[in-house]
Design an enzyme around this catalytic site. Structure first.
Site, PDB file in Angstrom:
ATOM      1  N   TYR A 139      -3.346   1.454   2.285  1.00  0.00           N
ATOM      2  CA  TYR A 139      -3.386   0.253   3.127  1.00  0.00           C
ATOM      3  C   TYR A 139      -4.399   0.413   4.254  1.00  0.00           C
ATOM      4  CZ  TYR A 139      -1.619  -3.659   5.922  1.00  0.00           C
ATOM      5  OH  TYR A 139      -1.506  -4.840   6.636  1.00  0.00           O
ATOM      6  N   ASP A 140      -4.311   1.535   4.978  1.00  0.00           N
ATOM      7  CA  ASP A 140      -5.202   1.757   6.125  1.00  0.00           C
ATOM      8  C   ASP A 140      -6.669   1.704   5.705  1.00  0.00           C
ATOM      9  OD1 ASP A 140      -2.708   2.342   7.077  1.00  0.00           O
ATOM     10  OD2 ASP A 140      -3.212   4.304   7.897  1.00  0.00           O
TER      11      ASP A 140
END
Length: 320
Positions: free
Chosen positions: A151-152
């Site tokens: 996600y990051d």
């Protein structure tokens, strides 16, 4: 007030059946626009948009943004991506693909249509920050191979694509970095602290706090955040972002748990469990840029927002 027909736009919202997307669509419909909601329903739900199906200015399209989409629209809001650790870690490869390929496909559409496009980025681009509060010029402290990296780093790459399409192809972009947001239509099992506390309290279960509960978050009510989206999208050309959108008031997990217990009236305890991997110690936005360029700051106090959210969760059946 609804807009005049002459100013009506046809707007695509990807991830429109999700928590934030459905609230955004409500606001756009209320302004008089036509909205196409594209969602593969991986984390979104038809419950969030069922009240719109009879509206002639609303259209639902079941679609995965990892695949190209050919439409004629005036604006694009790209919100498609699982956004809670429980959901984005369930299929991390799909999460990265959604962020990166989804951004490429939507940017390609915006390039062809020569239309403005909004990217829902995240405070997770800052990782576990070594600077506090976080400003937009902070590059972050991210583990690129950790369990949260899908996600990051997916969102960081999406931002890269947005700015490269802007520089190389002249695509008019808007990038918002969203901090913790809560409100009605949150997924009851998204693993986020607000929904966790509320569902546990309403079910008569002890509240789970990870670590000692001294870690902090800032919580922005959904109505305030959507107002920030609209202001950023309508800002003059040249205001590309990224712009932090979140509440600068910081609360510890223990303070949040106390608020939830008070508002639900639950007679349960708080229990502690180990911190998850790479869980940030603190997260709070510096919203100076949003104040200066958009005239925006959140207005809904935590107690009011939590009361509205708890009222929504009470309507869910069976109780979670």
């Amino acid at each position: 007030m609804p807009r005049l027909y002459e100013s009506r736009k046809r707007i695509l919202v990807t991830g429109g059946a999700g928590f934030l997307g459905s609230h955004l669509i409500d606001r756009l419909i209320a302004q008089g626009h036509e909205v196409i909601c594209a969602d593969n329903l991986f984390t979104g739900t038809k419950r969030n948009i069922e009240h719109l199906h009879a509206n002639p200015r609303f259209e639902f399209l079941r679609h995965d943004v990892c695949n190209p989409l050919k439409l004629e629209v005036d604006e694009i809001y790209n919100l498609a991506c699982p956004a809670s650790p429980v959901h984005y870690q369930y299929n991390p490869v799909l999460t990265t693909k959604t962020s990166v390929m989804g951004a490429m496909n939507m940017l390609g559409l915006a390039k062809r249509l020569r239309c403005r496009i909004f990217q829902a980025s995240t405070s997770e681009v800052y990782g576990d920050p070594e600077v506090h509060p976080q400003r937009e010029d902070y590059w972050g402290h991210v583990n690129p191979i950790g369990t949260r990296a899908c996600y990051d780093e997916g969102k960081r790459c999406a931002e890269t694509l947005f700015f490269d399409y802007h520089r190389q192809h002249g695509v008019e972009i808007r990038v918002a970095r969203i901090f913790n947001t809560y409100g009605p239509r949150m997924h009851p099992r998204d693993g986020r602290v607000v929904s966790n506390f509320i569902t546990q309290a309403l079910a008569g279960e002890d509240l789970t706090v990870y670590g000692d509960g001294a870690q902090t978050r800032s919580f922005c009510y959904v109505d305030d955040l959507i107002d920030g989206f609209l202001r950023l999208m309508e800002a003059p050309s040249g205001v590309t972002g990224p712009v932090n959108l979140g509440n600068p008031h910081e609360f510890t997990m223990m303070e949040l748990s106390s608020q939830v217990l008070k508002l639900t009236g639950a007679s349960v305890k708080v229990i502690h469990q180990p911190l998850p991997a790479d869980d940030p110690r603190q997260r709070r936005p510096d919203i100076s840029l949003a104040r200066e360029t958009l005239g925006w700051e959140p207005k809904v106090e935590l107690a009011e927002g939590l009361a509205n959210t708890i009222a929504y969760f009470r309507t869910l059946s069976p109780p979670h």
